[in-house]
Design an enzyme around this catalytic site. Structure first.
Site, PDB file in Angstrom:
ATOM      1  N   GLY A   9       0.837  -1.187   0.000  1.00 60.88           N
ATOM      2  CA  GLY A   9       0.000   0.000   0.000  1.00 60.88           C
ATOM      3  C   GLY A   9       0.873   1.238   0.000  1.00 60.88           C
ATOM      4  O   GLY A   9       2.051   1.178   0.367  1.00 60.88           O
ATOM      5  N   GLN A  25       3.160   9.919   1.375  1.00 62.44           N
ATOM      6  CA  GLN A  25       4.471   9.269   1.473  1.00 62.44           C
ATOM      7  C   GLN A  25       5.384   9.642   0.313  1.00 62.44           C
ATOM      8  O   GLN A  25       6.590   9.444   0.391  1.00 62.44           O
ATOM      9  CB  GLN A  25       4.317   7.747   1.513  1.00 62.44           C
ATOM     10  CG  GLN A  25       3.739   7.220   2.805  1.00 62.44           C
ATOM     11  CD  GLN A  25       3.608   5.725   2.749  1.00 62.44           C
ATOM     12  OE1 GLN A  25       2.607   5.200   2.276  1.00 62.44           O
ATOM     13  NE2 GLN A  25       4.635   5.033   3.219  1.00 62.44           N
ATOM     14  N   CYS A  51       6.455  -0.383   7.079  1.00 62.46           N
ATOM     15  CA  CYS A  51       6.094   0.817   6.334  1.00 62.46           C
ATOM     16  C   CYS A  51       7.250   1.221   5.430  1.00 62.46           C
ATOM     17  O   CYS A  51       8.410   1.209   5.853  1.00 62.46           O
ATOM     18  CB  CYS A  51       5.775   1.947   7.316  1.00 62.46           C
ATOM     19  SG  CYS A  51       5.300   3.492   6.538  1.00 62.46           S
ATOM     20  N   LEU A  52       6.926   1.587   4.199  1.00 62.08           N
ATOM     21  CA  LEU A  52       7.966   2.021   3.265  1.00 62.08           C
ATOM     22  C   LEU A  52       8.665   3.294   3.738  1.00 62.08           C
ATOM     23  O   LEU A  52       9.807   3.543   3.372  1.00 62.08           O
ATOM     24  CB  LEU A  52       7.362   2.242   1.873  1.00 62.08           C
ATOM     25  CG  LEU A  52       6.806   0.997   1.184  1.00 62.08           C
ATOM     26  CD1 LEU A  52       6.126   1.373  -0.129  1.00 62.08           C
ATOM     27  CD2 LEU A  52       7.886  -0.036   0.960  1.00 62.08           C
ATOM     28  N   HIS A  96      -3.849   1.676   7.809  1.00 57.74           N
ATOM     29  CA  HIS A  96      -2.468   2.163   7.827  1.00 57.74           C
ATOM     30  C   HIS A  96      -2.304   3.327   6.846  1.00 57.74           C
ATOM     31  O   HIS A  96      -1.725   4.367   7.185  1.00 57.74           O
ATOM     32  CB  HIS A  96      -1.533   0.999   7.464  1.00 57.74           C
ATOM     33  CG  HIS A  96      -0.090   1.350   7.402  1.00 57.74           C
ATOM     34  ND1 HIS A  96       0.811   0.944   8.361  1.00 57.74           N
ATOM     35  CD2 HIS A  96       0.631   2.057   6.491  1.00 57.74           C
ATOM     36  CE1 HIS A  96       2.017   1.394   8.043  1.00 57.74           C
ATOM     37  NE2 HIS A  96       1.934   2.070   6.906  1.00 57.74           N
ATOM     38  N   GLU A  97      -2.825   3.163   5.631  1.00 60.29           N
ATOM     39  CA  GLU A  97      -2.672   4.211   4.612  1.00 60.29           C
ATOM     40  C   GLU A  97      -3.524   5.440   4.933  1.00 60.29           C
ATOM     41  O   GLU A  97      -3.086   6.573   4.711  1.00 60.29           O
ATOM     42  CB  GLU A  97      -2.998   3.662   3.221  1.00 60.29           C
ATOM     43  CG  GLU A  97      -2.139   2.483   2.777  1.00 60.29           C
ATOM     44  CD  GLU A  97      -0.640   2.683   2.919  1.00 60.29           C
ATOM     45  OE1 GLU A  97      -0.156   3.833   2.870  1.00 60.29           O
ATOM     46  OE2 GLU A  97       0.076   1.676   3.084  1.00 60.29           O
ATOM     47  N   HIS A 133      -1.696   7.629   7.258  1.00 57.87           N
ATOM     48  CA  HIS A 133      -0.723   8.491   6.571  1.00 57.87           C
ATOM     49  C   HIS A 133      -1.379   9.783   6.084  1.00 57.87           C
ATOM     50  O   HIS A 133      -0.790  10.861   6.190  1.00 57.87           O
ATOM     51  CB  HIS A 133      -0.097   7.777   5.368  1.00 57.87           C
ATOM     52  CG  HIS A 133       1.054   6.900   5.702  1.00 57.87           C
ATOM     53  ND1 HIS A 133       2.235   7.376   6.228  1.00 57.87           N
ATOM     54  CD2 HIS A 133       1.214   5.562   5.573  1.00 57.87           C
ATOM     55  CE1 HIS A 133       3.072   6.372   6.409  1.00 57.87           C
ATOM     56  NE2 HIS A 133       2.478   5.258   6.024  1.00 57.87           N
TER      57      HIS A 133
END
Length: 167
Positions: A46, A51, A91-92, A133-134, A137
């Site tokens: 995702g 991000q 997480c990226l 999660h997204e 962000h």
């Protein structure tokens, strides 16, 4: 399409709150395609627009669970939630760190798709976790915000060391 640069914690731009998308345009299509390319290049499941330093309420989710194609959700809002689940998340934007985070097991969200239509999607398990999660962000929140201050400080120190090693 192109791969976008992912912001890494502690970059303060990750704390910005994304603005709603007003209209689906060619630019929004381009952004979502670039986000999908970036998500795959970085091997994520995702990605939120924030991000990649795009302050718009857009998330893309890899085709997981019962979803047959990538999900593109614009202006997503959780309208129903229940149950609880916790799995180890990564997480990226916070490379090489994972932690257990409490989430709702089931959510129903309302969003806009690329056709400009309002859609409602029900999700549970890993898909529910990924969407939450997204969405976090988009609200300037990171999964480590669910952890104690001591754990967050340790993560920051590790990331600073990692960054120095890479340079």
């Amino acid at each position: 399409m192109s791969v976008l640069k992912i912001l890494h914690y502690p970059d303060q731009r990750l704390r910005l709150i994304a603005k709603p998308v007003e209209k689906i345009t060619k630019e929004i299509y381009k952004i979502t395609n670039n986000m999908i390319d970036t998500m795959y290049q970085e091997e994520g499941i995702g990605l939120a627009a924030t991000q990649v330093n795009i302050q718009l309420q857009i998330i893309v989710i890899h085709k997981i669970h019962a979803i047959e194609k990538n999900l593109i959700l614009i202006n997503p809002k959780i309208i129903e939630k229940k149950g609880s689940i916790s799995i180890e998340e990564g997480c990226l934007s916070i490379p090489e760190y994972r932690a257990f985070v409490p989430r709702f097991n089931y959510i129903k969200i309302q969003a806009i798709n690329l056709n400009g239509n309002t859609v409602e999607i029900e999700a549970d398990s890993i898909l529910s976790i990924c969407i939450q999660h997204e969405i976090d962000h988009l609200n300037g929140k990171l999964f480590i915000d669910y952890l104690s201050e001591l754990k967050r400080e340790r993560i920051l120190k590790k990331l600073i060391k990692l960054k120095k090693r890479i340079k």
